[in-house]
Design an enzyme around this catalytic site. Structure first.
Site, PDB file in Angstrom:
ATOM      1  N   GLY A  15       0.735  -1.255   0.000  1.00  0.00           N
ATOM      2  CA  GLY A  15       0.000   0.000   0.000  1.00  0.00           C
ATOM      3  C   GLY A  15       0.759   1.296   0.000  1.00  0.00           C
ATOM      4  O   GLY A  15       0.161   2.361  -0.146  1.00  0.00           O
TER       5      GLY A  15
ATOM      6  N   GLU B 207       3.806  -6.646   1.602  1.00  0.00           N
ATOM      7  CA  GLU B 207       3.324  -7.031   0.262  1.00  0.00           C
ATOM      8  C   GLU B 207       3.249  -5.840  -0.675  1.00  0.00           C
ATOM      9  O   GLU B 207       2.173  -5.492  -1.159  1.00  0.00           O
ATOM     10  CB  GLU B 207       1.903  -7.599   0.389  1.00  0.00           C
TER      11      GLU B 207
ATOM     12  N   ARG C 150       2.605  -1.535  -5.954  1.00  0.00           N
ATOM     13  CA  ARG C 150       2.763  -0.266  -6.667  1.00  0.00           C
ATOM     14  C   ARG C 150       4.129   0.387  -6.424  1.00  0.00           C
ATOM     15  O   ARG C 150       4.765   0.869  -7.354  1.00  0.00           O
ATOM     16  CB  ARG C 150       1.659   0.689  -6.196  1.00  0.00           C
TER      17      ARG C 150
ATOM     18  N   TYR D 222     -10.327   5.164 -12.217  1.00  0.00           N
ATOM     19  CA  TYR D 222     -10.210   5.837 -10.918  1.00  0.00           C
ATOM     20  C   TYR D 222     -10.084   7.354 -11.050  1.00  0.00           C
ATOM     21  O   TYR D 222      -9.900   8.031 -10.043  1.00  0.00           O
ATOM     22  CB  TYR D 222      -8.959   5.364 -10.164  1.00  0.00           C
TER      23      TYR D 222
ATOM     24  N   CYS E 166     -13.963   3.080 -28.365  1.00  0.00           N
ATOM     25  CA  CYS E 166     -15.287   3.675 -28.548  1.00  0.00           C
ATOM     26  C   CYS E 166     -15.993   3.904 -27.218  1.00  0.00           C
ATOM     27  O   CYS E 166     -16.987   3.235 -26.917  1.00  0.00           O
ATOM     28  CB  CYS E 166     -16.127   2.784 -29.449  1.00  0.00           C
ATOM     29  N   GLU E 167     -15.468   4.777 -26.433  1.00  0.00           N
ATOM     30  CA  GLU E 167     -16.056   5.144 -25.134  1.00  0.00           C
ATOM     31  C   GLU E 167     -15.645   6.587 -24.855  1.00  0.00           C
ATOM     32  O   GLU E 167     -14.459   6.932 -25.010  1.00  0.00           O
ATOM     33  CB  GLU E 167     -15.456   4.299 -23.994  1.00  0.00           C
TER      34      GLU E 167
ATOM     35  N   TYR F  43      -0.227  -1.889 -12.158  1.00  0.00           N
ATOM     36  CA  TYR F  43      -1.644  -1.833 -12.521  1.00  0.00           C
ATOM     37  C   TYR F  43      -1.828  -1.206 -13.912  1.00  0.00           C
ATOM     38  O   TYR F  43      -2.829  -0.567 -14.194  1.00  0.00           O
ATOM     39  CB  TYR F  43      -2.456  -1.074 -11.466  1.00  0.00           C
TER      40      TYR F  43
HETATM   41  N1  LLP Z   1      -1.771  -6.870  -0.514  1.00  0.00           N
HETATM   42  C1  LLP Z   1      -3.102  -6.912  -0.629  1.00  0.00           C
HETATM   43  C2  LLP Z   1      -3.858  -7.836   0.183  1.00  0.00           C
HETATM   44  C3  LLP Z   1      -3.746  -6.061  -1.555  1.00  0.00           C
HETATM   45  O1  LLP Z   1      -5.065  -6.097  -1.642  1.00  0.00           O
HETATM   46  C4  LLP Z   1      -2.985  -5.190  -2.362  1.00  0.00           C
HETATM   47  C5  LLP Z   1      -3.623  -4.319  -3.346  1.00  0.00           C
HETATM   48  C6  LLP Z   1      -1.584  -5.204  -2.213  1.00  0.00           C
HETATM   49  C7  LLP Z   1      -1.018  -6.046  -1.269  1.00  0.00           C
HETATM   50  C8  LLP Z   1      -0.674  -4.331  -3.019  1.00  0.00           C
HETATM   51  O2  LLP Z   1      -0.908  -2.994  -2.759  1.00  0.00           O
HETATM   52  P1  LLP Z   1       0.068  -1.862  -3.354  1.00  0.00           P
HETATM   53  O3  LLP Z   1       1.376  -1.975  -2.642  1.00  0.00           O
HETATM   54  O4  LLP Z   1       0.209  -2.100  -4.801  1.00  0.00           O
HETATM   55  O5  LLP Z   1      -0.632  -0.603  -3.061  1.00  0.00           O
HETATM   56  N2  LLP Z   1      -5.745  -1.307  -9.309  1.00  0.00           N
HETATM   57  C9  LLP Z   1      -5.594  -0.287  -8.292  1.00  0.00           C
HETATM   58  C10 LLP Z   1      -4.909  -0.802  -7.065  1.00  0.00           C
HETATM   59  C11 LLP Z   1      -5.634  -1.949  -6.374  1.00  0.00           C
HETATM   60  C12 LLP Z   1      -4.911  -2.452  -5.169  1.00  0.00           C
HETATM   61  C13 LLP Z   1      -5.611  -3.597  -4.549  1.00  0.00           C
HETATM   62  N3  LLP Z   1      -4.880  -4.269  -3.530  1.00  0.00           N
HETATM   63  C14 LLP Z   1      -4.862   0.885  -8.914  1.00  0.00           C
HETATM   64  O6  LLP Z   1      -4.519   0.842 -10.093  1.00  0.00           O
HETATM   65  O7  LLP Z   1      -4.648   1.914  -8.256  1.00  0.00           O
END
Ligand code: LLP
Length: 423
Positions: free
Chosen positions: A247, A284, A287, A327, A353-354, A382
């Site tokens: 996150g 985990e 991003r 988003y 086409c959107e 992503y």
């Molecule tokens: N762990 C779990 C349980 C998660 O649900 C997620 C992301 C992560 C780790 C990784 O999070 P990060 O470090 O990437 O923030 N598609 C969206 C982001 C969805 C994230 C969902 N969960 C976007 O493009 O912003």
């Protein structure tokens, strides 16, 4: 921090001009910087990995890359060679992680909808743990593990009800969302799990959202989870793993307006709270490892002016990068060859086409001419992983730059690929 920068008027990925990549491989094209990926994953392993030589009492932490952010095998292989584990949410991601050489002993499996087949697959491969998201899922894992003659290692994903202060679509840790088990019900859940024959309780998991730019919500959530861990101890349940989720945000806008903390600052704030409890910490990140390590190159096809708008029509659409459409996400878009033309306010739109097919709206940027290339920054996470074949558009190619070298890591999709599997 990343290695996409201008040298003179040309934008480079490390030592390679992006214009050359766009011409050699065509557009739309995802370009990743190996040096950036390494820098990011190392920032995590240095912050959270622990160092027994320094006499750290806790075992080494585990950095499990979230495959949902980017699951290209070459990228996963690189991260595996750096000792990374994987955070997965499907059987397909497990397949990719193992294939890339990520050890099962560092794979954690979350997600609210694991199927029996996926559970069996993960059990057979001996993953580190299932991050369980509901009562019924726990029962199913118990049942399936029994049939397979195994004991399933589990952590409970708790929902700590902390506002991560991010976009609602990428928040997960509030009561109203589908993720995890409310923290007030967690104790009861563990008591129930303890009685199950084929379940081995080994951890607790939390994840409150994505693109977090402040540390306070991480700390608030951790404090709640630590209070739970104390209660569990008092009831005789001793955990081995504390999975803090991912996150940490990245900088999508240049300048000072966004300043997400570094992994080291996050570790410095969180790890002292965990110290001395005999817990192995798992993180985990997705991003913050891949996001700024990748860009999307696109070519301007046409310009178009109406009474109210100027459009720059490019060859990458929402099927290639959906974040702006889905988003309202902001991605910096800069010319691959810098020019000194006056800035105009434009919508950068794709061929889909959107009306919602845009990469940017009302963006001030130097005028672009048909045939010129643009670079969409912050597209490494992503980006490709959320891409689709909508409007029957083949997937873009992906390349990895390493210093002055370039490697094609995914071929451009073809029309044939579009119909593969159709009967
Ligand atoms: N762990 C779990 C349980 C998660 O649900 C997620 C992301 C992560 C780790 C990784 O999070 P990060 O470090 O990437 O923030 N598609 C969206 C982001 C969805 C994230 C969902 N969960 C976007 O493009 O912003």
């Amino acid at each position: 921090m990343h290695y996409f920068a201008y040298k003179g008027d040309d934008l480079y990925a490390e030592d390679v001009p992006l214009e050359k990549l766009a011409r050699d491989y065509g557009t739309p094209l995802y370009v990743y910087s190996k040096r950036t990926l390494l820098r990011h994953i190392r920032a995590y392993s240095e912050a959270f990995g622990g160092d027994p030589s320094r006499g750290d009492e806790s075992p080494m932490g585990i950095v499990s890359f979230a495959l949902k952010a980017n699951s290209n095998g070459a990228i996963l292989g690189l991260l595996a060679s750096e000792g990374a584990g994987a955070d997965i949410v499907s059987g397909g991601e497990l397949f990719r992680a193992l294939r890339a050489g990520i050890p099962a002993s560092k794979i954690v499996y979350a997600g609210v909808g694991k199927t029996a087949d996926e559970i069996v697959y993960a059990l057979k491969k001996n993953i580190l743990m299932f991050n369980v998201e509901s009562d019924e899922e726990l029962e199913k894992i118990n049942r399936v593990a029994g049939q397979a003659g195994r004991k399933a290692p589990v952590a409970l994903r708790v929902n700590p009800d902390v506002d991560p202060l991010t976009h609602p679509y990428i928040s997960t840790g509030l009561k109203k969302y589908k993720f995890g088990v409310p923290i007030e019900e967690a104790l009861e859940f563990y008591m129930k799990a303890r009685k199950m024959e084929n379940i081995e309780i080994i951890g607790v998991h939390e994840h409150i959202g994505s693109q977090l730019t402040r540390i306070a919500p991480f700390r608030d959530a951790l404090e709640k989870v630590l209070a739970l861990i104390e209660k569990l101890w008092a009831s005789g349940i001793k955990l081995k793993y504390l999975d803090l989720g991912g996150g940490l945000g990245i900088r999508y806008r240049r300048g000072e307006s966004e300043k997400p903390p570094e992994p080291a600052a996050l570790a410095k704030s969180l790890l002292p709270l965990v110290k001395g409890r005999g817990l192995t910490v798992i993180v985990e990140p997705g991003r913050s490892v891949a996001g700024n390590a990748g860009v999307l190159l696109t070519r301007c096809l046409y310009r178009k002016k109406t009474a109210v708008k100027r459009f720059v029509i490019v060859d990458a659409g929402m099927n290639d990068l959906v974040r702006p459409s889905l988003y309202g996400a902001y991605h910096e878009i800069i010319p691959v060859r810098r020019n000194r033309r006056a800035a105009l306010k434009v919508d950068v739109v794709g061929p889909i086409c959107e009306s919602g097919d845009f990469l940017a709206t009302d963006r001030r940027m130097p005028a672009v001419l048909a045939g010129e290339f643009l670079c969409v920054l912050g597209a490494g996470a992503y980006g490709f992983s959320m891409s689709s074949n909508y409007n029957s558009r083949p997937h873009p190619a992906e390349v990895m730059v390493d210093g002055g070298e370039v490697r094609l890591i995914r071929k451009r999709g073809t029309y044939r690929d579009l119909i593969r599997g159709e009967l």
